[in-house]
Design a protein around this motif. Structure first.
Motif, mmCIF file in Angstrom:
data_model
loop_
_atom_site.group_PDB
_atom_site.id
_atom_site.type_symbol
_atom_site.label_atom_id
_atom_site.label_comp_id
_atom_site.label_asym_id
_atom_site.label_seq_id
_atom_site.Cartn_x
_atom_site.Cartn_y
_atom_site.Cartn_z
ATOM 1 N N ASP A 191 -42.462 -42.135 63.434
ATOM 2 C CA ASP A 191 -42.389 -43.422 62.746
ATOM 3 C C ASP A 191 -41.929 -43.257 61.299
ATOM 4 O O ASP A 191 -41.212 -44.110 60.764
ATOM 5 N N VAL A 192 -42.358 -42.177 60.659
ATOM 6 C CA VAL A 192 -42.082 -42.017 59.227
ATOM 7 C C VAL A 192 -40.583 -41.887 58.933
ATOM 8 O O VAL A 192 -40.044 -42.649 58.113
ATOM 9 N N PRO A 193 -39.859 -40.942 59.535
ATOM 10 C CA PRO A 193 -38.426 -40.877 59.233
ATOM 11 C C PRO A 193 -37.669 -42.141 59.645
ATOM 12 O O PRO A 193 -36.690 -42.517 58.989
ATOM 13 N N VAL A 194 -38.116 -42.813 60.707
ATOM 14 C CA VAL A 194 -37.444 -44.056 61.098
ATOM 15 C C VAL A 194 -37.666 -45.132 60.040
ATOM 16 O O VAL A 194 -36.735 -45.850 59.658
ATOM 17 N N LEU A 195 -38.877 -45.249 59.538
ATOM 18 C CA LEU A 195 -39.161 -46.215 58.483
ATOM 19 C C LEU A 195 -38.317 -45.959 57.241
ATOM 20 O O LEU A 195 -37.834 -46.898 56.605
ATOM 21 N N ASP B 181 -36.497 -45.519 52.201
ATOM 22 C CA ASP B 181 -35.900 -44.475 51.370
ATOM 23 C C ASP B 181 -35.282 -45.069 50.108
ATOM 24 O O ASP B 181 -35.464 -44.537 49.002
ATOM 25 N N GLU B 182 -34.576 -46.166 50.235
ATOM 26 C CA GLU B 182 -33.948 -46.810 49.079
ATOM 27 C C GLU B 182 -34.999 -47.319 48.101
ATOM 28 O O GLU B 182 -34.846 -47.185 46.876
ATOM 29 N N ILE C 287 -36.490 -36.916 46.577
ATOM 30 C CA ILE C 287 -35.505 -36.177 47.362
ATOM 31 C C ILE C 287 -35.574 -36.558 48.834
ATOM 32 O O ILE C 287 -34.558 -36.889 49.446
ATOM 33 N N SER C 288 -36.762 -36.504 49.419
ATOM 34 C CA SER C 288 -36.866 -36.889 50.834
ATOM 35 C C SER C 288 -38.323 -37.080 51.220
ATOM 36 O O SER C 288 -39.238 -36.555 50.574
ATOM 37 N N ALA C 289 -38.513 -37.849 52.288
ATOM 38 C CA ALA C 289 -39.847 -38.102 52.829
ATOM 39 C C ALA C 289 -39.922 -37.557 54.248
ATOM 40 O O ALA C 289 -38.923 -37.510 54.966
#
Length: 347
Positions: free
Chosen positions: A119-123, A130-131, A145-147
């Motif tokens: 779910d996290v990378p899709v969110l 991310d934005e 940088i990234s989640a």
């Protein structure tokens, strides 16, 4: 505090001429200091492999020196140290490092914000988080940088938890937002340095931990000082990030920025299978923790309370309302999609 740059200037001024005559390639190596939220045992999985990979590939061009939980500064001061440039980069959730942004409350374990680690990378990459994170951190001089996803949030306790009543008065080490949510069920949130948790459980200062899933409980030694593991969780995945001081990040050539992003993504990928497999394996084959469960009908009241909590958070600011709306839309979409994304009302 003395910044890294000031320290290096002083050291250079005091160094003998012979020492300053080192080969040019060594003098030009970019050196960063990075601190993670994790202690050494956990870091062996969540960060060490990524930084070792980065250093091996970057070679003489750049090297990152990694420090573990609370080694340079307390975890709660990580953001300030990075913002000042005392530390160049950080691996943490927003909540633990006391980030002064509108999205801090969603870092770590936002109650029932996710069901599964994917779910996290899709969110972040398909639903716009991310934005939002990059915009919020740009305002405070930090590069997001990234989640990525870590493990789910479960209770590991000395005494069994089989009903919500069993949570009353329990002193639990957990994250700030998780503690704020759980306090309505009688939990007493306690904040301590990460390395002190095991001893605090042994001495009775803590009754348990709601900081991780069962994989971490076994990996870091908490399964040796607790007796029970509650299969109900308040979140399916911890949301953690890689950050850097904005000036240090801007100074890097583009290929080293890309390399850092690539190893961060590799780290996220490793955790996906390490945690997912570990959570299942240790529930089935682990011999240290007895599993307990709060009945679904009773646990439903916790989920209902989470929906109220979401609305309370959304009322605090426009940005928070935007993030909460994304969580609501995503979970509604997953529910409508059905199996394997969601498994009905009691998923």
């Amino acid at each position: 505090m003395t910044t890294r740059r000031t320290f290096l200037k002083g050291a250079a001024a005091a160094a003998p001429a012979a020492a300053l005559a080192a080969p040019a390639i060594a003098q030009s190596t970019i050196r960063w200091r990075m601190q993670t939220y994790a202690g050494p045992a956990l870091a062996a999985h969540v960060i060490d492999p990524a930084i070792e990979m980065f250093n091996q590939i970057a070679g003489d061009r750049m090297q990152i020196e990694l420090f573990y939980a609370d080694q340079l500064v307390p975890t709660g001061e990580l953001f300030q140290a990075m913002q000042r440039g005392t530390i160049d980069a950080v691996q943490s959730d927003d909540d633990s490092m006391a980030s002064p942004t509108e999205v801090t409350v969603f870092g770590g374990y936002f109650p029932f914000g996710s069901r599964y680690s994917l779910d996290v990378p899709v969110l972040f990459h398909r639903y716009g988080l991310d934005e939002i994170w990059k915009e919020e951190y740009a305002k405070v001089g930090v590069q997001h940088i990234s989640a990525g996803a870590w493990d789910p949030c479960h209770f590991a306790t000395k005494d069994p938890i089989r009903s919500l009543a069993d949570l009353q008065g329990k002193r639990i080490f957990t994250f700030p937002t998780a503690g704020r949510f759980l306090s309505q069920f009688g939990v007493v949130p306690v904040t301590l340095p990460w390395e002190d948790i095991e001893v605090a459980v042994q001495t009775g200062e803590l009754d348990g931990i709601a900081w991780s899933g069962i994989t971490e409980d076994y990996t870091v030694g908490w399964a040796d000082v607790t007796n029970y593991f509650l299969t109900n969780n308040i979140s399916g995945a911890w949301i953690g990030h890689f950050f850097a001081n904005q000036e240090r990040w801007d100074e890097l050539p583009e290929d080293l920025k890309t390399l850092f992003k690539v190893v961060a993504d590799q780290s996220h990928y490793y955790r996906q299978h390490w945690y997912w497999g570990g959570e299942a394996d240790l529930r089935v084959n682990g011999d240290k923790l007895q599993l307990t469960t709060i009945p679904d009908a009773e646990w439903d009241t916790v989920e209902e309370a989470a929906r109220i909590f979401w609305d309370e958070i959304a009322a605090e600011s426009e940005t928070k309302a935007k993030v909460v709306e994304i969580f609501k839309q995503y979970n509604a979409d997953m529910q409508k999609a059905g199996r394997p994304y969601r498994y009905g009302d009691d998923a």
